[in-house]
Design a protein around this motif. Structure first.
Motif, PDB file in Angstrom:
ATOM      1  N   ASP A   1       1.945  -6.471  10.436  1.00 49.47           N
ATOM      2  CA  ASP A   1       1.074  -6.568   9.258  1.00 49.47           C
ATOM      3  C   ASP A   1       0.937  -8.047   8.908  1.00 49.47           C
ATOM      4  OD1 ASP A   1       0.196  -4.270   6.972  1.00 49.47           O
ATOM      5  OD2 ASP A   1       0.196  -6.354   6.261  1.00 49.47           O
ATOM      6  N   ILE A   2      -0.172  -8.369   8.248  1.00 50.42           N
ATOM      7  CA  ILE A   2      -0.430  -9.761   7.877  1.00 50.42           C
ATOM      8  C   ILE A   2       0.248 -10.139   6.566  1.00 50.42           C
ATOM      9  CG2 ILE A   2      -2.553  -9.403   6.506  1.00 50.42           C
ATOM     10  CD1 ILE A   2      -3.770 -11.747   8.216  1.00 50.42           C
TER      11      ILE A   2
ATOM     12  N   LEU B   1       3.639   5.173   8.846  1.00 48.77           N
ATOM     13  CA  LEU B   1       3.082   5.945   9.965  1.00 48.77           C
ATOM     14  C   LEU B   1       4.018   5.894  11.173  1.00 48.77           C
ATOM     15  CD1 LEU B   1       0.635   5.463   8.067  1.00 48.77           C
ATOM     16  CD2 LEU B   1      -0.777   5.293  10.084  1.00 48.77           C
TER      17      LEU B   1
ATOM     18  N   ASN C   1      -4.111   2.311  10.632  1.00 51.20           N
ATOM     19  CA  ASN C   1      -4.758   2.668   9.362  1.00 51.20           C
ATOM     20  C   ASN C   1      -5.081   1.360   8.639  1.00 51.20           C
ATOM     21  OD1 ASN C   1      -5.901   4.110   7.330  1.00 51.20           O
ATOM     22  ND2 ASN C   1      -3.981   4.439   6.240  1.00 51.20           N
TER      23      ASN C   1
ATOM     24  N   PHE D   1       0.838  -1.203   0.000  1.00 51.75           N
ATOM     25  CA  PHE D   1       0.000   0.000   0.000  1.00 51.75           C
ATOM     26  C   PHE D   1       0.877   1.258   0.000  1.00 51.75           C
ATOM     27  CE2 PHE D   1      -2.607   3.227   2.130  1.00 51.75           C
ATOM     28  CZ  PHE D   1      -3.821   3.081   1.481  1.00 51.75           C
TER      29      PHE D   1
ATOM     30  N   VAL E   1      -5.878  -7.277   0.255  1.00 50.13           N
ATOM     31  CA  VAL E   1      -5.937  -7.292   1.730  1.00 50.13           C
ATOM     32  C   VAL E   1      -5.642  -5.908   2.318  1.00 50.13           C
ATOM     33  CG1 VAL E   1      -3.491  -7.952   2.091  1.00 50.13           C
ATOM     34  CG2 VAL E   1      -5.223  -8.675   3.745  1.00 50.13           C
ATOM     35  N   ALA E   2      -5.030  -5.033   1.521  1.00 54.32           N
ATOM     36  CA  ALA E   2      -4.721  -3.683   2.002  1.00 54.32           C
ATOM     37  C   ALA E   2      -5.912  -2.741   1.847  1.00 54.32           C
ATOM     38  CB  ALA E   2      -3.524  -3.112   1.246  1.00 54.32           C
TER      39      ALA E   2
ATOM     40  N   CYS F   1      -1.415  -2.993  11.199  1.00 51.43           N
ATOM     41  CA  CYS F   1      -1.739  -2.865   9.768  1.00 51.43           C
ATOM     42  C   CYS F   1      -0.760  -1.867   9.142  1.00 51.43           C
ATOM     43  CB  CYS F   1      -3.173  -2.402   9.557  1.00 51.43           C
ATOM     44  SG  CYS F   1      -4.409  -3.536  10.180  1.00 51.43           S
ATOM     45  N   CYS F   2       0.522  -2.089   9.399  1.00 47.59           N
ATOM     46  CA  CYS F   2       1.529  -1.039   9.155  1.00 47.59           C
ATOM     47  C   CYS F   2       1.862  -0.832   7.691  1.00 47.59           C
ATOM     48  CB  CYS F   2       2.796  -1.345   9.938  1.00 47.59           C
ATOM     49  SG  CYS F   2       3.691  -2.817   9.358  1.00 47.59           S
ATOM     50  N   GLY F   3       1.561  -1.807   6.802  1.00 48.41           N
ATOM     51  CA  GLY F   3       1.954  -1.640   5.405  1.00 48.41           C
ATOM     52  C   GLY F   3       3.452  -1.392   5.316  1.00 48.41           C
TER      53      GLY F   3
ATOM     54  N   ASP G   1      -1.753 -11.725  12.118  1.00 50.71           N
ATOM     55  CA  ASP G   1      -3.094 -11.151  12.123  1.00 50.71           C
ATOM     56  C   ASP G   1      -3.255 -10.171  13.302  1.00 50.71           C
ATOM     57  OD1 ASP G   1      -5.769 -10.745  11.642  1.00 50.71           O
ATOM     58  OD2 ASP G   1      -6.401 -12.603  12.616  1.00 50.71           O
ATOM     59  N   LEU G   2      -3.409  -8.919  13.006  1.00 55.03           N
ATOM     60  CA  LEU G   2      -3.614  -7.847  13.998  1.00 55.03           C
ATOM     61  C   LEU G   2      -2.684  -8.003  15.214  1.00 55.03           C
ATOM     62  CD1 LEU G   2      -7.469  -7.240  13.761  1.00 55.03           C
ATOM     63  CD2 LEU G   2      -5.599  -6.180  12.471  1.00 55.03           C
TER      64      LEU G   2
HETATM   65  C1  LIG Z   1      -4.822   0.609   4.044  1.00 52.79           C
HETATM   66  S1  LIG Z   1      -3.344  -0.304   4.221  1.00 52.79           S
HETATM   67  C2  LIG Z   1      -2.477   0.837   5.274  1.00 52.79           C
HETATM   68  C3  LIG Z   1      -1.011   0.609   5.381  1.00 52.79           C
HETATM   69  C4  LIG Z   1      -0.294   1.666   6.219  1.00 52.79           C
HETATM   70  N1  LIG Z   1      -0.825   1.707   7.545  1.00 52.79           N
HETATM   71  C5  LIG Z   1      -0.426   3.021   5.564  1.00 52.79           C
HETATM   72  O1  LIG Z   1      -1.289   3.818   5.947  1.00 52.79           O
HETATM   73  O2  LIG Z   1       0.344   3.296   4.634  1.00 52.79           O
HETATM   74  C6  LIG Z   1      -3.864  -1.581   5.303  1.00 52.79           C
HETATM   75  C7  LIG Z   1      -2.793  -2.587   5.715  1.00 52.79           C
HETATM   76  O3  LIG Z   1      -3.457  -3.509   6.606  1.00 52.79           O
HETATM   77  C8  LIG Z   1      -2.914  -4.797   6.405  1.00 52.79           C
HETATM   78  N2  LIG Z   1      -3.873  -5.766   6.946  1.00 52.79           N
HETATM   79  C9  LIG Z   1      -5.085  -6.115   6.440  1.00 52.79           C
HETATM   80  N3  LIG Z   1      -5.667  -7.031   7.232  1.00 52.79           N
HETATM   81  C10 LIG Z   1      -4.813  -7.259   8.265  1.00 52.79           C
HETATM   82  C11 LIG Z   1      -4.860  -8.095   9.417  1.00 52.79           C
HETATM   83  N4  LIG Z   1      -5.924  -8.895   9.658  1.00 52.79           N
HETATM   84  N5  LIG Z   1      -3.814  -8.099  10.258  1.00 52.79           N
HETATM   85  C12 LIG Z   1      -2.736  -7.297  10.026  1.00 52.79           C
HETATM   86  N6  LIG Z   1      -2.633  -6.487   8.950  1.00 52.79           N
HETATM   87  C13 LIG Z   1      -3.659  -6.457   8.085  1.00 52.79           C
HETATM   88  C14 LIG Z   1      -2.685  -4.870   4.919  1.00 52.79           C
HETATM   89  O4  LIG Z   1      -1.766  -5.882   4.593  1.00 52.79           O
HETATM   90  C15 LIG Z   1      -2.190  -3.440   4.617  1.00 52.79           C
HETATM   91  O5  LIG Z   1      -0.796  -3.374   4.670  1.00 52.79           O
END
Ligand SMILES: C[S@@+](CC[C@H](N)C(=O)[O-])C[C@H]1O[C@@H](n2cnc3c(N)ncnc32)[C@H](O)[C@@H]1O
Length: 271
Positions: A133-134, A116, A176, A76, A199-200, A110-112, A157-158
């Protein structure tokens, strides 16, 4: 009158980019020219952009809060509007730090790419930084971005991969999480739909599936008086506020018209 070869190639690149629909063709051309190691690679980079890859994926980095954040393929791309969330987090962290005089414990769920957490650490300093992140591609990217801040990055997962020692100690919980309703994914620009992992983006039927799960466990991980910050949309914000309230967090809605940003902050009561 003669024209220099570099000016010719720059104008040719601008023309190609503009024909492909790039609104900021001049700026993009300059970035691509300065990033390409040689003319052949420049041509290949322009072509990748012309077929629709996000500029940040072509360059390999995005600018976020004044930092250059590495962004790998399918990871992302951090959005400028999310700088508002980081600004809010920095203000809250400063207030907590002033009270506690200790390192601020920050978790970026959900750090991507880790943008952040990296930006918050660069802004406030003196942080104990954890991110998760997953998606393995996001995790490896975040490890590169957070290495200099001494951040630990976990895959899973989370909250599941976080060390148990963080329970009840987190001052600032950034999340985020994906919040696009599943049905709206098809309406996103092709750059997001085709080049960022599903997933993002996908937040489930109403977009709040992940936020609900984040909020449900937040009070266990937050320190008393600690804050959870999530980005949402204006339309979804009342739902997010309701979710936070149901999970024992004191909600506050903050918005920024200039960045079109909406953030809900949930604070764990002191007692
Ligand atoms: C909208 S992106 C945001 C990434 C980053 N926080 C940013 O703002 O640039 C959402 C992120 O959540 C992660 N994600 C989705 N479901 C998840 C879960 N169940 N556990 C951990 N991470 C998850 C995705 O892989 C993605 O990297």
């Amino acid at each position: 009158m003669s024209t220099s070869p570099s000016a010719v190639s720059e104008s040719a690149i601008v023309t190609r980019l503009r024909a492909a629909g790039c609104v900021f063709a001049e700026d993009e051309a300059q970035l691509l020219i300065s990033a390409a190691p040689d003319p052949a690679e420049l041509d290949a980079m322009v072509e990748r952009r012309v077929v629709g890859l996000p500029l940040e994926h072509v360059l390999g980095w995005a600018e976020f809060c004044g930092l250059r954040v590495a962004v790998d393929h399918l990871v992302f791309v951090p959005r400028i509007r999310t700088e508002f969330l980081v600004g809010q987090a920095a203000a809250l962290a400063r207030a907590l730090g002033a009270e506690r005089r200790s390192r601020t414990v920050v978790v970026d769920l959900c750090c991507g790419s880790g943008a952040l957490g990296a930006a918050l650490a660069a802004t406030i300093g003196r942080v104990e930084l954890h991110a998760a992140d997953i998606d393995p591609a996001a995790v490896s990217c975040a490890r590169r971005n957070l290495g200099t801040a001494g951040g630990e990055v976990y895959e899973g997962d989370l909250y599941e991969p976080l060390p148990a020692t963080l329970r009840g100690r987190v001052d600032i919980l950034l999340a985020n999480a994906p919040y696009v309703p599943t049905e709206a994914i098809g309406l996103l620009p092709p750059e997001a739909r085709m080049y960022e992992a599903r997933v993002a983006l996908d937040g489930g039927a109403d977009g709040l599936d992940i936020q609900r799960r984040v909020a449900a466990e937040a009070a266990e991980w937050l320190a008393p008086g600690g804050h959870l910050l999530v980005e949402t949309s204006e339309r979804q914000a009342p739902l997010t506020v309701g979710v936070f309230t149901r999970h024992g967090l004191m909600p506050r809605l903050v918005t920024c018209d200039e960045l079109d940003a909406t953030v809900v902050i949930g604070t764990r009561p002191e007692r």
